[in-house]
Design an enzyme around this catalytic site. Structure first.
Site, PDB file in Angstrom:
ATOM      1  N   PHE A 163      -7.027 -20.748 -47.808  1.00  0.00           N
ATOM      2  CA  PHE A 163      -5.562 -21.601 -46.740  1.00  0.00           C
ATOM      3  C   PHE A 163      -5.629 -22.664 -47.170  1.00  0.00           C
ATOM      4  O   PHE A 163      -4.017 -23.725 -46.773  1.00  0.00           O
ATOM      5  CB  PHE A 163      -6.050 -21.831 -45.479  1.00  0.00           C
ATOM      6  CG  PHE A 163      -6.796 -22.864 -44.830  1.00  0.00           C
ATOM      7  CD1 PHE A 163      -8.328 -23.106 -44.603  1.00  0.00           C
ATOM      8  CD2 PHE A 163      -5.918 -24.059 -44.358  1.00  0.00           C
ATOM      9  CE1 PHE A 163      -9.263 -24.278 -44.078  1.00  0.00           C
ATOM     10  CE2 PHE A 163      -6.816 -25.424 -44.248  1.00  0.00           C
ATOM     11  CZ  PHE A 163      -8.344 -25.275 -44.058  1.00  0.00           C
ATOM     12  N   LYS A 164      -6.545 -23.698 -47.669  1.00  0.00           N
ATOM     13  CA  LYS A 164      -5.972 -25.244 -48.068  1.00  0.00           C
ATOM     14  C   LYS A 164      -4.814 -25.087 -49.316  1.00  0.00           C
ATOM     15  O   LYS A 164      -4.246 -26.657 -49.739  1.00  0.00           O
ATOM     16  CB  LYS A 164      -7.578 -26.133 -48.850  1.00  0.00           C
ATOM     17  CG  LYS A 164      -8.216 -26.192 -48.000  1.00  0.00           C
ATOM     18  CD  LYS A 164      -9.418 -27.078 -48.396  1.00  0.00           C
ATOM     19  CE  LYS A 164     -10.632 -27.138 -46.530  1.00  0.00           C
ATOM     20  NZ  LYS A 164     -11.307 -25.776 -46.579  1.00  0.00           N
ATOM     21  N   ASP A 165      -4.397 -23.929 -49.691  1.00  0.00           N
ATOM     22  CA  ASP A 165      -3.215 -23.945 -50.654  1.00  0.00           C
ATOM     23  C   ASP A 165      -2.207 -24.360 -50.142  1.00  0.00           C
ATOM     24  O   ASP A 165      -1.113 -24.988 -50.920  1.00  0.00           O
ATOM     25  CB  ASP A 165      -2.718 -23.026 -51.382  1.00  0.00           C
ATOM     26  CG  ASP A 165      -3.985 -22.060 -52.050  1.00  0.00           C
ATOM     27  OD1 ASP A 165      -4.503 -22.972 -52.740  1.00  0.00           O
ATOM     28  OD2 ASP A 165      -4.132 -21.056 -52.290  1.00  0.00           O
ATOM     29  N   ALA A 179      -2.176 -28.345 -49.878  1.00  0.00           N
ATOM     30  CA  ALA A 179      -2.273 -29.118 -51.265  1.00  0.00           C
ATOM     31  C   ALA A 179      -1.343 -28.758 -52.223  1.00  0.00           C
ATOM     32  O   ALA A 179      -0.120 -29.122 -52.499  1.00  0.00           O
ATOM     33  CB  ALA A 179      -3.665 -28.116 -52.328  1.00  0.00           C
TER      34      ALA A 179
END
Ligand SMILES: *Cc1c(COP(=O)(O)O)cnc(C)c1O
Length: 432
Positions: A106-108, A111
Site C-alpha cells: 500500500f505504500k506505493d 510514495a
C-alpha cells in the site's frame, strides 16, 4: 493548506514547506490547521466516479490553494495508475487490495504521490534534495520505486539487517540509479532514530537539503485517504454502516482513514489491528500510551514500538482520549493467531492473505463477535502475499503466486552498504 506542528512550538507552514521539511524543528508532526469537509453532492455521486476522479476531488479540496487543478490531475493520473480491487469474502467482510502497485504494497500510494508532488515543486525552483528513509521493509521498496530516476532527488534507504524478507531486500537493493541502500546492524527503531537525528543535526541540515519520505511526511498521508473513499463508493448502495480495519505499525495508513472521516466520509468505526507490538490497542483499551522496544513478528512491516503517527492520530480528535476511544477499536494478535487466520481464509474462501492483512482480518473477526448490526467491514490488504512467501508458504502448503514484476527483481544482485547504529558513522557517510 496551512499546517501546524503537533508540539506547537513553531510557526505554521504551507503544504510545500511541510513536504520538504518533513519534520518541524520542534520534532512534532505537521498537521493541517483545518480539514475541509467535502460537499454532500460529492458523496451522492461518488459511486459514479473513478478512483482518479475521487483522488482529484480530495486532493483539490485539501491543497488546491497551492497546486493548480490541472497539475493536480497530472500528479494523480501519473501516480494512481493501478487497480484497487475490493474483494468480497462474505456479506459482512471485504478485502481492499492496496497491493497492485509496483512494490506490491500500500505504500506505493504515498510514495508515488509524494515523488510527483516533490518533482512538481522542485521543477519550479531547480533545486536538489536528499531523501532519507528508514524502513522496516515496505516503505523502502515503495519509496525506491516511487522516486527511481526522479530528477534532482537522491534517495538513501536505511533498513534493519536480517529483519526484512529476502524478497523485500531485493526490492530495496537492486534498483541503482539515484537509490542507495544502507544495511543497518540493528532493528527498525535504530534506523528511524538515525534518520530523526539527522534531521535535527545542524551541520547536516545546513550542508545538505534533507527531506524525509517516511509516513510522517504529509504528502504520504493525503493519498492514503483516497482508498477509504473508494471502498465507500463501492459499497454505498448497500446502505450498511461501514467499518474499516487497518493493520498498523506507524499508523500512517489509519491516519489516512481518519482524514477521510474528518472530510465527511460516513464511517461507523475504525479498527486498529496490530501484531504483538500492541502499543496503540493498549492505549485505546487503557488510556495509557507506553512506547516499548519493538518485538519481531511474522508481520514485520508492523514491528513498531513507538508509532510515529500517534500524535497525529490523537490530534485529529482534539487530543481527547474519550473521543479516540469512541471512534477507534483496538486489537492485537500474536503470530500463532495470524498463521491460523491465513489458514482459515485460505480454506474458507480460497484467498491468500499476507501476514499483515491476516492481522487485519483477525481485527474484523474480533469486532464482528461483539457487533449486532448488519455492517460492512473492509480489511485493508496492505501487501501482496507473495512478498511474504517465507511465512505464507509453510502455513498453507503452497507458494503464493508471484507477479512477474517481482520475479524479475529477485533475479537481480543485491547492492547495499553496511552501516552501524552509531549516528556519527551515518553522518560521516552522508557528508562524504
Ligand atoms: C507499512 C506497512 C504496514 C503498516 O502501516 P502503517 O502506516 O505504518 O501503520 C502494514 N502492512 C504492510 C505490508 C506495510 O508495509
Amino acid at each position: 493548506m496551512r499546517l501546524y506542528s503537533t508540539k506547537g512550538k513553531v510557526a505554521e507552514v504551507s503544504f510545500q514547506e511541510a513536504v520538504f521539511k518533513g519534520l518541524p524543528d520542534d520534532n512534532g508532526l505537521y498537521m493541517p490547521t483545518h480539514i475541509p469537509r467535502l460537499p454532500a453532492s460529492f458523496f451522492e455521486k461518488i459511486h459514479e466516479l473513478s478512483f482518479q476522479e475521487i483522488a482529484f476531488e480530495v486532493t483539490n479540496t485539501l491543497i488546491g490553494d497551492e497546486i493548480p487543478a490541472e497539475d493536480i490531475k497530472a500528479i494523480i493520473n501519473d501516480s494512481m495508475n493501478f487497480e484497487v480491487p475490493l474483494i468480497e469474502l462474505n456479506e459482512n467482510t471485504h478485502v481492499l487490495e492496496l497491493f497492485q502497485g509496483p512494490s506490491l504494497a500500500f505504500k506505493d500510494f504515498g510514495a508515488r504521490f509524494m515523488a510527483r508532488v516533490m518533482s512538481y515543486f522542485l521543477q519550479k525552483e531547480s533545486k536538489h534534495i536528499n531523501i532519507l528513509v528508514a524502513t522496516s521493509g515496505d516503505t523502502g521498496s515503495a519509496v525506491a520505486q516511487g522516486f527511481l530516476g526522479a530528477k534532482g532527488i537522491e534517495v538513501t534507504i536505511l533498513y534493519p539487517s536480517g529483519k526484512v524478507s529476502v524478497n523485500q531486500e531485493k526490492q530495496l537493493t537492486t534498483l541503482g540509479q539515484n537509490i542507495t541502500a544502507l544495511e543497518v546492524d540493528g532493528v527498525f527503531d535504530d534506523c528511524q532514530k538515525l534518520v530523526k537525528t539527522a534531521f535535527l543535526d545542524k551541520e547536516l541540515t545546513t550542508q545538505m537539503n534533507l527531506s524525509s519520505a517516511n509516513s510522517i511526511n504529509i504528502a504520504r498521508l493525503i493519498p492514503q485517504s483516497f482508498y477509504y473513499f473508494w471502498a465507500y463508493a463501492q459499497l454505498a448502495s448497500t446502505k450498511k454502516p461501514l467499518v474499516f480495519c487497518t493493520p498498523s505499525g506507524n499508523f500512517g495508513n489509519l491516519c489516512g482513514g481518519l482524514i477521510a472521516y474528518k472530510m465527511g466520509l460516513p464511517v461507523k468505526h475504525f479498527i486498529a489491528a496490530t501484531n504483538a507490538n500492541d502499543i496503540v490497542p493498549e492505549y485505546i483499551n487503557s488510556g495509557t500510551f507506553n512506547a516499548k522496544a519493538s518485538v519481531p513478528t511474522i508481520s514485520n512491516a508492523m514491528d513498531v514500538g513507538n508509532p510515529s503517527n500517534f500524535p497525529r492520530m490523537v490530534a485529529l480528535f482534539g487530543n481527547e482520549y474519550e473521543e479516540v476511544k469512541q471512534m477507534i477499536a483496538g486489537f492485537a494478535f500474536d503470530d500463532e493467531e495470524t498463521k491460523l487466520a491465513i489458514t482459515e481464509v485460505y480454506h474458507d474462501y480460497d484467498y491468500v492473505l499476507c501476514p499483515h492483512t491476516a492481522v487485519g482480518y483477525l481485527g474484523v473477526q474480533a469486532y464482528l463477535r461483539e457487533e449486532k448490526e448488519d455492517i460492512n467491514t473492509v480489511v485493508l490488504a496492505t501487501a501482496h502475499p507473495s512478498k511474504f512467501s517465507d511465512v505464507v508458504e509453510p502455513v498453507i502448503g503452497v507458494a503464493p503466486e508471484m507477479p512477474t514484476s517481482l520475479q524479475e527483481i529477485i533475479k537481480k544482485e543485491k547492492v547495499a552498504i553496511k552501516m552501524s547504529t552509531n549516528f556519527e558513522d551515518f553522518k560521516a557517510f552522508l557528508l562524504k
